[in-house]
Structures are given as C-alpha cells and as structure tokens.
Design a protein around this motif. Sequence first.
Motif, PDB file in Angstrom:
ATOM      1  N   ASP A 117      50.169  67.578  84.306  1.00 53.97           N
ATOM      2  CA  ASP A 117      50.554  66.176  84.209  1.00 53.97           C
ATOM      3  C   ASP A 117      51.524  65.877  85.351  1.00 53.97           C
ATOM      4  OD1 ASP A 117      51.057  63.610  83.507  1.00 53.97           O
ATOM      5  OD2 ASP A 117      52.105  64.050  81.631  1.00 53.97           O
ATOM      6  N   PRO A 118      50.995  65.288  86.447  1.00 48.40           N
ATOM      7  CA  PRO A 118      49.651  64.725  86.585  1.00 48.40           C
ATOM      8  C   PRO A 118      48.627  65.772  87.027  1.00 48.40           C
ATOM      9  CG  PRO A 118      50.928  64.250  88.551  1.00 48.40           C
ATOM     10  CD  PRO A 118      51.865  64.965  87.609  1.00 48.40           C
ATOM     11  N   ALA A 119      47.377  65.548  86.653  1.00 47.31           N
ATOM     12  CA  ALA A 119      46.282  66.360  87.167  1.00 47.31           C
ATOM     13  C   ALA A 119      45.783  65.785  88.485  1.00 47.31           C
ATOM     14  CB  ALA A 119      45.144  66.417  86.149  1.00 47.31           C
ATOM     15  N   VAL A 120      45.811  64.456  88.591  1.00 45.09           N
ATOM     16  CA  VAL A 120      45.393  63.767  89.809  1.00 45.09           C
ATOM     17  C   VAL A 120      46.489  62.797  90.231  1.00 45.09           C
ATOM     18  CG1 VAL A 120      43.723  62.203  90.870  1.00 45.09           C
ATOM     19  CG2 VAL A 120      42.939  63.948  89.261  1.00 45.09           C
ATOM     20  N   ILE A 121      46.821  62.830  91.517  1.00 48.60           N
ATOM     21  CA  ILE A 121      47.738  61.863  92.111  1.00 48.60           C
ATOM     22  C   ILE A 121      46.945  61.060  93.132  1.00 48.60           C
ATOM     23  CG2 ILE A 121      49.886  61.533  93.380  1.00 48.60           C
ATOM     24  CD1 ILE A 121      50.729  64.332  92.451  1.00 48.60           C
ATOM     25  N   TRP A 122      46.772  59.777  92.865  1.00 46.99           N
ATOM     26  CA  TRP A 122      45.937  58.917  93.709  1.00 46.99           C
ATOM     27  C   TRP A 122      46.848  58.073  94.590  1.00 46.99           C
ATOM     28  CZ3 TRP A 122      42.786  54.127  91.736  1.00 46.99           C
ATOM     29  CH2 TRP A 122      41.884  53.715  92.732  1.00 46.99           C
ATOM     30  N   HIS A 123      46.804  58.350  95.893  1.00 46.25           N
ATOM     31  CA  HIS A 123      47.602  57.587  96.855  1.00 46.25           C
ATOM     32  C   HIS A 123      46.677  56.616  97.570  1.00 46.25           C
ATOM     33  CE1 HIS A 123      51.280  56.953  99.153  1.00 46.25           C
ATOM     34  NE2 HIS A 123      50.541  56.904 100.244  1.00 46.25           N
ATOM     35  N   ARG A 124      46.899  55.327  97.354  1.00 48.44           N
ATOM     36  CA  ARG A 124      45.981  54.308  97.842  1.00 48.44           C
ATOM     37  C   ARG A 124      46.361  53.835  99.248  1.00 48.44           C
ATOM     38  NH1 ARG A 124      43.236  50.421  93.751  1.00 48.44           N
ATOM     39  NH2 ARG A 124      41.715  50.851  95.413  1.00 48.44           N
ATOM     40  N   GLU A 125      45.414  53.106  99.857  1.00 50.36           N
ATOM     41  CA  GLU A 125      45.627  52.617 101.216  1.00 50.36           C
ATOM     42  C   GLU A 125      46.826  51.685 101.310  1.00 50.36           C
ATOM     43  OE1 GLU A 125      42.415  51.958 104.280  1.00 50.36           O
ATOM     44  OE2 GLU A 125      41.266  51.639 102.442  1.00 50.36           O
ATOM     45  N   ASP A 126      47.114  50.967 100.234  1.00 53.60           N
ATOM     46  CA  ASP A 126      48.238  50.028 100.273  1.00 53.60           C
ATOM     47  C   ASP A 126      49.584  50.718 100.087  1.00 53.60           C
ATOM     48  OD1 ASP A 126      48.296  50.691  97.584  1.00 53.60           O
ATOM     49  OD2 ASP A 126      47.682  48.717  96.858  1.00 53.60           O
ATOM     50  N   GLY A 127      49.576  52.048  99.985  1.00 57.41           N
ATOM     51  CA  GLY A 127      50.807  52.795  99.850  1.00 57.41           C
ATOM     52  C   GLY A 127      51.222  53.058  98.417  1.00 57.41           C
ATOM     53  N   SER A 128      50.531  52.475  97.450  1.00 56.68           N
ATOM     54  CA  SER A 128      50.875  52.704  96.051  1.00 56.68           C
ATOM     55  C   SER A 128      50.363  54.057  95.584  1.00 56.68           C
ATOM     56  CB  SER A 128      50.299  51.593  95.169  1.00 56.68           C
ATOM     57  OG  SER A 128      48.872  51.602  95.217  1.00 56.68           O
ATOM     58  N   THR A 129      51.033  54.626  94.584  1.00 55.98           N
ATOM     59  CA  THR A 129      50.661  55.927  94.043  1.00 55.98           C
ATOM     60  C   THR A 129      50.466  55.815  92.535  1.00 55.98           C
ATOM     61  OG1 THR A 129      51.924  57.095  95.767  1.00 55.98           O
ATOM     62  CG2 THR A 129      51.367  58.339  93.784  1.00 55.98           C
ATOM     63  N   HIS A 130      49.375  56.387  92.042  1.00 54.61           N
ATOM     64  CA  HIS A 130      49.048  56.340  90.619  1.00 54.61           C
ATOM     65  C   HIS A 130      48.801  57.766  90.149  1.00 54.61           C
ATOM     66  CE1 HIS A 130      48.367  51.962  91.092  1.00 54.61           C
ATOM     67  NE2 HIS A 130      47.934  52.336  92.285  1.00 54.61           N
ATOM     68  N   ARG A 131      49.373  58.110  89.005  1.00 54.90           N
ATOM     69  CA  ARG A 131      49.281  59.469  88.479  1.00 54.90           C
ATOM     70  C   ARG A 131      48.546  59.476  87.140  1.00 54.90           C
ATOM     71  NH1 ARG A 131      53.838  59.123  91.559  1.00 54.90           N
ATOM     72  NH2 ARG A 131      54.352  60.979  92.824  1.00 54.90           N
ATOM     73  N   TYR A 132      47.667  60.480  86.976  1.00 56.66           N
ATOM     74  CA  TYR A 132      46.860  60.586  85.765  1.00 56.66           C
ATOM     75  C   TYR A 132      46.963  62.001  85.221  1.00 56.66           C
ATOM     76  CZ  TYR A 132      44.904  56.318  87.751  1.00 56.66           C
ATOM     77  OH  TYR A 132      44.763  55.068  88.301  1.00 56.66           O
ATOM     78  N   SER A 133      47.303  62.108  83.965  1.00 60.20           N
ATOM     79  CA  SER A 133      47.381  63.428  83.338  1.00 60.20           C
ATOM     80  C   SER A 133      45.984  63.997  83.128  1.00 60.20           C
ATOM     81  CB  SER A 133      48.099  63.321  81.993  1.00 60.20           C
ATOM     82  OG  SER A 133      47.305  62.589  81.064  1.00 60.20           O
ATOM     83  N   GLY A 134      45.950  65.298  82.862  1.00 60.27           N
ATOM     84  CA  GLY A 134      44.669  65.914  82.548  1.00 60.27           C
ATOM     85  C   GLY A 134      44.055  65.311  81.303  1.00 60.27           C
TER      86      GLY A 134
END
Length: 537
Positions: free
Chosen positions: A37-54
Amino acid sequence: MSARDVTPEWDWTAQGRALGVGADGSFNAGLLHLGADPAVIWHREDGSTHRYSGAALMRRAGEIAGVLSALGVGRGDRVAGLISRRPAVFATALAVWRLGAVYVPLFSGFGGDGLRVRLVDSGPKVVVTDPANRANLAAVQDVLPDLRTLMVGGAGEPGDALLDDMINRLNGVPAPVATGLHETSTIMYTSGTTGRPKGCLIPHRAVLSLLPYVRYCLGVGPGDVLFSGADAGWSFGLFTTGLAPMSQGVSRVVYEGPFSAEGWWSCVRAVDAGHVAAAPTAFRQLAAAGAKLVPPGFRAATSAGEPLDAATIDWFDRTVGVVVHDSYGLSELGMVTGNLRHPGAPAVAPGSMGVALPGFEVDLLDPDGSPVRGPGEGRVAVRDNGYFLSAGYWGREDEWAARFADGWFLTEDLARRDEEGRYWYVGRADDVIVSAGYNVGPVEVETVLLEHPLVVDAACVGEPDPVKGQVVAAHIVLADAGTTPRPEDLLRELRTWVGQRVGWHAAPRRLHLHPAIPRTATGKVQRRALREGGNRW
C-alpha cells in the motif's frame, strides 16, 4: 572463486507454494496477493500523483471481470488490452485471468499494421482500450467486425461499452475460475525485429518464472518503490517489472508521460522511487542529460532489452554512485542471466550480462551444436526447467518445437563466456558480420563507438563487398555540431577509434548518418531496416 560459484540455490516447488500454488498445481494469476500500500503509484502528465493499494487494485480487477463476463467473455476467450500507462492495465490483466480467459497485451504505441497483425492473429472477443488509443482500432474494423470495445477512463465511439457505466449496473463479481499453473494466461507478441511477430503463450506461472530475477537481479522486496520505463504492452513492463515485483510487496510506479530525462527524473523525485528499471537507450539518454537532474533518492538501476554499453555504466557509477546492473532474457524464456544483487555477489563487470540466474542453466554451443568448454563464444542455450516464461507459440507449434535440441532451448543470440563465468553479448547469430574471414560482433563495435564524444547513438550491420564478402557499416547519430566539432574525415576518425580499441578487422569501412537509429518499441535495433534501408534512415 568464479562468478557462477556464488549463485544461490533455487527450489521451484517451494517458491511456488509460497506464492500460493496448490499441491495439485492449481493456480490462478488473477488472484495474486498484492499486499503493498500503495501497490501502484500513478504519476500523470499534469504532475499529479495517485496511489492505489493492492486491495483497491484487486477490487477493480473483480469489477472488470464482472463487466467482461457480461460481455460474453469466458474461459479460453482472448481479451486484448490496448491501454495507456495507467493502473487499469494491471487490473485488466488480472480480471481476464480470473475468468480463465487469455490476455493479449498490446503496446499503447501500436497502430496500423502493427495492431492489425496482432489482433487478427489472436482473434480476441473484446478489446479494452482508452481514449488515447481508441482511434487506432479503426485499422481492424473491416477484418474484425464483431470485436467488442470496452472503454476505460472516458467515452468512446457509438456502440462501445463504457467500463464505469457497466460497473454501476453489475449484480455481482463472478467467482474466479480454477486454472492450473501451466495453463495459458497470456499471448505476448514478440517485438518483431524481423519477420511476423510470434505470439508467446505465457502460462499462469509467469510471476513464479520471474521471481529469481526479482530477488537476485532487481534485488527488490517489501517497501521498495520501483520506477519502470517499460510499457505494460510488453512482458518487461507487465510481468518482469510489473506484477512479479508487485507480488513481493513492491510499489510499482506508472509514469504516464512520454520519455524525457526531465520528466522521468521529476517523477522519480516526486514519488521517492529508489530503483529505476529501463532499456539501455533510456539510460544513455538519462546520462546525456547530465547529473544535475538526478534526484538524491535514486539508489539502484537495472537494465534489460539490449546490451548496455560499459561507457554508460561507468558514467552512472562515476557521476552519481549507482552501478547499473544489466541482464538478459527473452519473451520465450523470461530473464535468465543478470548481474546479481545478493551477499557475496561479484562486482559488476561493465558491459557483461552477468551469470545464470538461480533456477536456470545457461550454456554456449559451438556451430556443431556441442557445448563450449570453459571460456569461449557460442550460441546461447538454456536448459528446459519447466518454468520458462513461455510454453509455446500461438498457432505455430512446429516453430516452437524447432527451438529445442536435447532439452535445450536454442536462442538466436551469440555470447562470450569469460574465465569468471560471466557472459558477454556478442550479437544475434544472423547479425554477426563476416568480413575477410573474421567474425565481427556488432555490439562490440557499437559499444566502442558510443564511447566516442561525437557519437550519441550507433548501430552496425554488414554490407556486401566484392572483396571481403562483407564490411562493417556504422550507422550513427552525431552530437550537436555546435558543441562538439567534427573532423574533416569523420569515417577515418571513427575507423581509427574502433581499430585501436577493437581491432582493424572490426573498423567500419562505411558510414551512414541519421537523425535517429530505427528501433523497436522495446529499444532493440532494427538491423534489418538498416540493411535494407541504407541511407534512407
């Protein structure tokens, strides 16, 4: 003590049990335990970051499985994924496997014939895509009129199924289908440097097959944050630096934007990723951008996909104190050699692709098919251990059977083994340049050319010659002439450079300048294109 004497022992059965394989060989890769947690860290083109647990990723996989089931997908059906770099690419694969169906990953940069060939060959019932890739599916509408399209992350064309809308109408999540460890889960197409791409049949065991690489080459485990530059349309992105390390508690960074040194390093800094895994081309570009961009939290790096030149390894070691560990593998085999990370592992020899990974037996064969004894050069062969990443070619059984001899898988690659047991890539068996009776490995020449301050990128092929049979032709990309003055006779300069370092038999006799070297989406040099295209590239 040689390098191979310190390779750890590996027990496939015990490792399988730890992963969740049943005593009867039952295993469904869609039920992998993703505990980070997080399993995936998604860094988007706009600079925002979103984290998702397993747990969140697995819930979404269950929802997608329910939607696919509602669209008629069942056991054995193929489902293609043409998805940008977003967490949905992992959730979609897991969903397909839960249903006992077969996932067909597609590189998000595919369009036209590249997409058409793979979709027509695999014949999927549904393709999962997103707004960035939807228009490319027009290339197959005339030949696959019954193909259903499931959209994630936005709206599509009339008639497309929308994931969010269908999730809202779900009555429940279907129970996972009981599958076996060695049952096909994925058709992964090779990058196709020559000929028609082959569909590698990857079983549910894929993650298990790659665990030696995760443990001893990547050297990552619970709590680590791994940035991978690989698209999940390829095995290195989906499995090798994706679900395999994620199954071991590693957080996987997904960077949405296109490659740029500034973008990559900015993402690494933003998510505090300690480890970067990428193709050699990317590492060369990162080095060219300079040390000022490198974040202080960067501590480890691993390369695969093509040979990594010693000059780039030396730059990272000397400039930022990180030794890049190179490795070698194929979609058919998984990763089979690498520079290891474990107590007692030998120091990295810059330019070497390391030693056999635990659980794999690698050897070299001479032109007669006999094993090369001790140091020497030959064709890379890997003993069938029952845990290769792939178990065949889709619809091309004879071609798969032809790759084996006496229990060994015969690759198309040549390598050299040194006195310490390390392997050094020489080139493809059909890429070796035979000039005046000398065998010239293109990679060796390319490695030396890349050390020249004028050369940004390089690839070598053989060109016909009436006297020598073949001569070495160097295809290069030059540095900016404004910062690096060029000599009047560039060919002579580079011939001397190679001749003094490799030998005059390997010195280029022809030179072609290009704005970029043609490569596959995974970074491999398209030598066939260079041989056929000449100065057009």
